[in-house]
Write a protein that holds these residues in place. Structure first.
Motif, short mmCIF file in Angstrom:
data_model
loop_
_atom_site.label_atom_id
_atom_site.label_comp_id
_atom_site.label_asym_id
_atom_site.label_seq_id
_atom_site.Cartn_x
_atom_site.Cartn_y
_atom_site.Cartn_z
N ALA A 154 0.74 -1.20 -0.04
CA ALA A 154 -0.05 -0.03 -0.19
C ALA A 154 0.71 1.34 -0.07
O ALA A 154 0.43 2.08 -0.50
N ALA A 155 1.91 1.05 0.59
CA ALA A 155 2.88 2.38 0.52
C ALA A 155 3.61 2.61 -0.55
O ALA A 155 3.96 3.90 -0.79
N SER A 156 3.15 2.04 -1.83
CA SER A 156 3.57 2.58 -2.91
C SER A 156 2.69 3.81 -3.25
O SER A 156 3.24 4.27 -4.31
N ALA A 157 1.56 3.72 -2.73
CA ALA A 157 0.99 5.26 -3.10
C ALA A 157 1.72 6.30 -2.65
O ALA A 157 1.72 7.49 -3.10
N PHE A 158 2.60 6.37 -1.72
CA PHE A 158 3.49 7.38 -1.38
C PHE A 158 4.76 7.48 -2.12
O PHE A 158 5.04 8.61 -2.55
N GLY A 160 -3.48 6.35 -0.71
CA GLY A 160 -3.51 7.46 -2.01
C GLY A 160 -4.31 8.47 -0.99
O GLY A 160 -4.16 9.75 -1.31
N GLU A 161 -5.54 8.30 -0.52
CA GLU A 161 -6.64 9.18 -0.11
C GLU A 161 -5.68 9.95 1.20
O GLU A 161 -6.16 11.21 1.28
N ALA A 162 -5.01 9.26 2.13
CA ALA A 162 -4.46 10.11 3.01
C ALA A 162 -3.31 10.88 2.36
O ALA A 162 -3.03 12.14 2.96
N ALA A 163 -2.38 10.53 1.45
CA ALA A 163 -1.64 11.52 0.72
C ALA A 163 -2.21 12.56 0.03
O ALA A 163 -1.71 13.79 0.03
N ARG A 200 -13.61 6.46 1.29
CA ARG A 200 -13.96 5.90 -0.02
C ARG A 200 -13.26 4.49 -0.23
O ARG A 200 -13.79 3.60 -0.83
N HIS A 201 -12.33 4.34 0.68
CA HIS A 201 -11.55 2.77 0.81
C HIS A 201 -11.37 2.44 2.05
O HIS A 201 -10.32 2.83 2.73
N PRO A 202 -12.30 1.88 2.82
CA PRO A 202 -12.12 1.23 4.33
C PRO A 202 -10.95 0.44 4.39
O PRO A 202 -10.67 -0.26 3.74
N LEU A 203 -10.78 0.67 5.61
CA LEU A 203 -9.66 -0.25 6.14
C LEU A 203 -9.98 -1.61 6.67
O LEU A 203 -11.09 -1.72 7.33
#
Length: 241
Positions: free
Chosen positions: A26-30, A100-103, A194-197
């Motif tokens: 998931a960290a690839s979003a960063f 990605g949402e967090a970013a 939009r994308h729940p944990l």
């Protein structure tokens, strides 16, 4: 920009490996937007292979001898070198889209921190209804879910991190203090939805409905005692996994 991902872990050898692999993916979003990341696992006095597994997956391992989630999160954050902190539970799987949402929230410049809505990894009728109601309330009142919390590092340190007076639900109390700071600084908190944990429903298997109802009763009518001791918050500390 550097993001520090902090995972508190107590006797999590069963789930930690897969969770860390999901988190790294998931960290690839960063990384795809040029941000650096670091993965920090706080071994909260585990008696199993938690620390070993964390190292195998490339995590920076720190040790917290006092068995308390708040202290584990704070110890991990104390090691962090990032501009922002992202706390993820050891039994949870964030998606690339959620990060990605967090970013996006971070890049807006208007956000001081936030959390996310939840999705259980197993279907339980009553738990599903409760989760749905929780998600609605969380978005409405900007209440944090402990399985996923992110915030600006400077703000976290200014507030002194999570309270050592609480053995569970420390994210709720921290979120209220962060909300006040956000208001003072002209920023806001967000609940990503939009994308729940995806998070573990294992407590539904490990404890009876009566256990859950009794804790809920105490949490409502004797909050300080229910959340202020390891013995009362036993579902987080008795080692059942």
């Amino acid at each position: 920009m550097r993001i520090s991902i902090v995972i508190p872990a107590f006797n999590e050898e069963k789930l930690l490996g897969e969770s860390l692999r999901q988190i790294k993916s998931a960290a690839s979003a960063f990384t795809k937007i040029g941000w650096e990341t670091e993965l920090i696992v706080c071994d909260n006095n585990s008696t199993d292979r938690t620390a070993e597994i964390a190292r195998m997956e490339g995590g920076i391992v720190v040790f917290e001898p006092i068995n308390q989630i708040a202290r584990a999160r704070n110890s991990g954050a104390a090691t962090a070198t990032g501009d922002w902190l992202v706390f993820v539970d050891a039994d949870s799987h964030p998606s690339t889209e959620l990060f990605g949402e967090a970013a996006d929230a971070i890049r807006s410049g208007k956000c001081l921190g936030g959390s996310a809505t939840m999705q259980l990894d197993e279907k339980y009728f009553v738990a599903g209804i409760i989760t749905h109601l929780w998600n609605l309330t969380s978005r409405w009142k900007k209440i944090f879910a402990g399985a996923f919390v992110f915030c600006e590092t400077n703000a976290f340190r200014k507030l002194g991190g999570f309270s050592h007076d609480l053995f569970c639900a420390e994210e709720l109390e921290f979120g209220q203090r962060l909300k006040k700071l956000a208001k003072e600084t002209g920023k806001h908190l967000v609940i990503l939805h939009r994308h729940p944990l995806l998070t573990s429903a294992r407590k539904m298997r490990l404890y009876s409905p009566l256990n859950h109802l009794w804790f809920l009763f105490r949490a409502i009518f004797d909050t300080r005692r229910a959340m202020g001791s390891r013995e009362s918050a036993y579902m987080w500390y008795d080692g059942k996994r």
